[in-house]
Design a protein around this motif. Structure first.
Motif, PDB file in Angstrom:
ATOM      1  N   ASN A 182       0.825  -1.207   0.000  1.00 28.82           N
ATOM      2  CA  ASN A 182       0.000   0.000   0.000  1.00 28.82           C
ATOM      3  C   ASN A 182       0.860   1.258   0.000  1.00 28.82           C
ATOM      4  O   ASN A 182       2.018   1.223   0.422  1.00 28.82           O
ATOM      5  CB  ASN A 182      -0.933   0.005   1.215  1.00 28.82           C
ATOM      6  N   ALA A 183       0.279   2.352  -0.451  1.00 26.18           N
ATOM      7  CA  ALA A 183       0.991   3.630  -0.460  1.00 26.18           C
ATOM      8  C   ALA A 183       1.454   3.952   0.958  1.00 26.18           C
ATOM      9  O   ALA A 183       0.698   3.822   1.916  1.00 26.18           O
ATOM     10  CB  ALA A 183       0.086   4.727  -0.996  1.00 26.18           C
ATOM     11  N   GLY A 184       2.712   4.333   1.088  1.00 23.78           N
ATOM     12  CA  GLY A 184       3.264   4.687   2.395  1.00 23.78           C
ATOM     13  C   GLY A 184       3.761   3.513   3.213  1.00 23.78           C
ATOM     14  O   GLY A 184       4.306   3.695   4.300  1.00 23.78           O
ATOM     15  N   GLN A 185       3.576   2.309   2.684  1.00 26.77           N
ATOM     16  CA  GLN A 185       4.003   1.124   3.446  1.00 26.77           C
ATOM     17  C   GLN A 185       5.504   0.900   3.278  1.00 26.77           C
ATOM     18  O   GLN A 185       6.101   1.268   2.266  1.00 26.77           O
ATOM     19  CB  GLN A 185       3.235  -0.108   2.945  1.00 26.77           C
ATOM     20  N   ARG A 186       6.103   0.292   4.309  1.00 25.85           N
ATOM     21  CA  ARG A 186       7.543   0.036   4.291  1.00 25.85           C
ATOM     22  C   ARG A 186       7.775  -1.459   4.478  1.00 25.85           C
ATOM     23  O   ARG A 186       7.551  -2.007   5.550  1.00 25.85           O
ATOM     24  CB  ARG A 186       8.223   0.846   5.391  1.00 25.85           C
ATOM     25  N   VAL A 187       8.198  -2.090   3.411  1.00 23.87           N
ATOM     26  CA  VAL A 187       8.329  -3.545   3.378  1.00 23.87           C
ATOM     27  C   VAL A 187       9.806  -3.913   3.368  1.00 23.87           C
ATOM     28  O   VAL A 187      10.570  -3.387   2.553  1.00 23.87           O
ATOM     29  CB  VAL A 187       7.641  -4.104   2.105  1.00 23.87           C
ATOM     30  N   VAL A 188      10.207  -4.778   4.289  1.00 31.85           N
ATOM     31  CA  VAL A 188      11.580  -5.287   4.279  1.00 31.85           C
ATOM     32  C   VAL A 188      11.548  -6.750   3.855  1.00 31.85           C
ATOM     33  O   VAL A 188      10.798  -7.557   4.408  1.00 31.85           O
ATOM     34  CB  VAL A 188      12.267  -5.124   5.652  1.00 31.85           C
ATOM     35  N   VAL A 189      12.352  -7.072   2.847  1.00 35.49           N
ATOM     36  CA  VAL A 189      12.429  -8.430   2.307  1.00 35.49           C
ATOM     37  C   VAL A 189      13.767  -9.026   2.718  1.00 35.49           C
ATOM     38  O   VAL A 189      14.821  -8.434   2.484  1.00 35.49           O
ATOM     39  CB  VAL A 189      12.328  -8.416   0.765  1.00 35.49           C
ATOM     40  N   CYS A 190      13.710 -10.198   3.350  1.00 33.85           N
ATOM     41  CA  CYS A 190      14.954 -10.862   3.739  1.00 33.85           C
ATOM     42  C   CYS A 190      14.883 -12.322   3.325  1.00 33.85           C
ATOM     43  O   CYS A 190      13.844 -12.819   2.896  1.00 33.85           O
ATOM     44  CB  CYS A 190      15.216 -10.720   5.233  1.00 33.85           C
ATOM     45  N   GLY A 191      16.001 -13.002   3.478  1.00 30.18           N
ATOM     46  CA  GLY A 191      16.070 -14.410   3.096  1.00 30.18           C
ATOM     47  C   GLY A 191      17.486 -14.747   2.684  1.00 30.18           C
ATOM     48  O   GLY A 191      18.307 -13.855   2.459  1.00 30.18           O
ATOM     49  N   PRO A 192      17.796 -16.045   2.578  1.00 26.84           N
ATOM     50  CA  PRO A 192      19.154 -16.447   2.198  1.00 26.84           C
ATOM     51  C   PRO A 192      19.494 -15.984   0.787  1.00 26.84           C
ATOM     52  O   PRO A 192      18.600 -15.643   0.009  1.00 26.84           O
ATOM     53  CB  PRO A 192      19.107 -17.986   2.278  1.00 26.84           C
ATOM     54  N   SER A 193      20.785 -15.974   0.448  1.00 22.44           N
ATOM     55  CA  SER A 193      21.130 -15.519  -0.890  1.00 22.44           C
ATOM     56  C   SER A 193      20.616 -16.538  -1.906  1.00 22.44           C
ATOM     57  O   SER A 193      20.524 -17.725  -1.623  1.00 22.44           O
ATOM     58  CB  SER A 193      22.632 -15.296  -1.015  1.00 22.44           C
ATOM     59  N   GLY A 194      20.194 -16.032  -3.058  1.00 19.47           N
ATOM     60  CA  GLY A 194      19.595 -16.907  -4.074  1.00 19.47           C
ATOM     61  C   GLY A 194      18.133 -17.194  -3.843  1.00 19.47           C
ATOM     62  O   GLY A 194      17.543 -18.040  -4.513  1.00 19.47           O
ATOM     63  N   SER A 195      17.496 -16.472  -2.900  1.00 16.15           N
ATOM     64  CA  SER A 195      16.095 -16.775  -2.579  1.00 16.15           C
ATOM     65  C   SER A 195      15.107 -16.025  -3.474  1.00 16.15           C
ATOM     66  O   SER A 195      13.908 -16.255  -3.392  1.00 16.15           O
ATOM     67  CB  SER A 195      15.816 -16.444  -1.111  1.00 16.15           C
ATOM     68  N   GLY A 196      15.607 -15.118  -4.319  1.00 19.56           N
ATOM     69  CA  GLY A 196      14.714 -14.402  -5.234  1.00 19.56           C
ATOM     70  C   GLY A 196      14.406 -12.978  -4.822  1.00 19.56           C
ATOM     71  O   GLY A 196      13.646 -12.288  -5.496  1.00 19.56           O
ATOM     72  N   LYS A 197      15.015 -12.506  -3.731  1.00 17.49           N
ATOM     73  CA  LYS A 197      14.706 -11.175  -3.213  1.00 17.49           C
ATOM     74  C   LYS A 197      15.024 -10.081  -4.242  1.00 17.49           C
ATOM     75  O   LYS A 197      14.189  -9.242  -4.557  1.00 17.49           O
ATOM     76  CB  LYS A 197      15.514 -10.868  -1.943  1.00 17.49           C
ATOM     77  N   SER A 198      16.249 -10.115  -4.741  1.00 16.41           N
ATOM     78  CA  SER A 198      16.662  -9.086  -5.702  1.00 16.41           C
ATOM     79  C   SER A 198      15.885  -9.216  -7.007  1.00 16.41           C
ATOM     80  O   SER A 198      15.501  -8.218  -7.607  1.00 16.41           O
ATOM     81  CB  SER A 198      18.165  -9.173  -5.986  1.00 16.41           C
TER      82      SER A 198
END
Length: 248
Positions: A31-47
Motif C-alpha cells: 500500500n501507499a506509504g508502506q515500508r516492506v523489508v524483504v529478507c532471506g538467504p542468498s539466491g532466494s529471489g529477493k533481488s
C-alpha cells in the motif's frame, strides 16, 4: 481523503533464467506509504523480485501493477512506470567523470526536461536531506562508500518518485558506514515514502518496517508484522534464518 490503496500489486509472478526458476508464483500487495523489508538467504529471489518491479528483469508469468499502470512483460511499458520508482543498488553506479551535483542534475534535466537552475536547486535540497550538502562539487572517487551511497539515494530522489526500492544498499559498505546510510533511509521512511528494502540489517527492519517478508527458493514463505516476525516466526525455514542472522 481516500484510504491509500495498493500502489504495488504483484500477482502470481514467476521468473525463469533458462532452466532456473528464480521466482515461483509470487503475490504481494504494497500500500501507499508502506515500508516492506524483504529478507532471506542468498539466491532466494529477493533481488529478482524488486528488479522485476523496477522492470530490470523480465518475468514470464503473472502480472505487476505499479500505481495503477500494468507493467507488461516487455521493455516498452517501462516508460510509464519507471519515473514513479527510484532504485538504489548495492553498487553506487555514479558517473565518475561528473561531480556529485552533476550526477544529481542529470536525470531531472534529461528525463524531466527541468531547467538547469531548477534542477540545481532540487539537487542541493536533496543533498541537504541526505546530509552531505558540502560534497556537491566533489567527484565520486573523493567520497567514502557511505557518502557515495547517500549520493545515489539523493539522485533517485531527484526524480521525485512515489516508490523507492533498495537492493541490499549497505552490503558493499564498510561496517562503520552502514549506519549513516540506514539513518537516511529511516528518515525517508518516516517522511511517508513507500519503500521495499532488501536487506540483512535486522535492527533497521525492526525500526522501520511495517511488513516483513521472508523469501526462500523463489517463494514468499512468510509475511508478518515485525513484532510477530521477530518474536514468533511460523516457518522452520524462517526460524532457522533468523537464528543465524541474529546470533552471528
Amino acid at each position: 481523503m481516500a484510504a491509500p490503496g495498493p500502489i504495488i500489486q504483484v500477482d502470481g509472478v514467476s521468473a525463469y533464467f533458462g532452466e532456473f526458476q528464480a521466482l515461483r508464483q509470487v503475490t504481494l500487495t504494497v500500500n501507499a506509504g508502506q515500508r516492506v523489508v524483504v529478507c532471506g538467504p542468498s539466491g532466494s529471489g529477493k533481488s529478482t523480485l524488486i528488479r522485476c518491479i523496477y522492470g530490470l528483469e523480465l518475468f514470464q508469468e503473472g502480472s505487476i501493477h505499479v500505481d495503477g499502470d500494468q507493467l507488461a512483460r516487455d521493455r516498452k511499458s517501462m516508460r510509464a512506470i519507471r519515473p514513479k520508482i527510484g532504485m538504489v543498488f548495492q553498487q553506487f553506479n555514479l558517473f565518475p567523470h561528473l561531480t556529485v551535483l552533476e550526477n544529481l542534475m542529470l536525470g531531472p534535466v534529461r528525463s524531466r526536461r527541468m531547467a538547469r537552475d531548477a534542477a540545481r536547486e532540487l539537487a542541493h535540497s536533496y543533498l541537504r536531506r541526505v546530509r552531505i550538502p558540502e560534497q556537491a562539487e566533489k567527484y565520486p572517487r573523493q567520497l567514502s562508500g557511505g557518502q557515495q551511497q547517500r549520493v545515489a539515494i539523493a539522485r533517485s530522489l531527484c526524480m521525485e518518485p512515489k516508490i523507492m526500492l533498495f537492493d541490499e544498499p549497505t552490503s558493499a559498505l564498510d561496517p562503520e558506514m552502514i549506519n549513516e546510510v540506514l539513518d537516511v533511509m529511516t528518515e525517508l521512511a518516516e517522511s511517508g515514502m513507500t519503500m521495499i528494502v532488501v536487506t540483512h540489517e535486522m535492527g533497521f527492519a525492526r525500526r522501520v518496517a511495517d511488513m516483513m517478508i521472508f523469501m526462500d527458493h523463489g517463494e514468499i514463505v512468510e509475511s508478518a508484522s515485525p513484532e510477530r516476525f521477530f518474536s514468533a516466526p511460523e516457518s522452520a525455514r524462517c526460524q532457522d534464518f533468523l537464528q543465524k542472522i541474529l546470533h552471528h
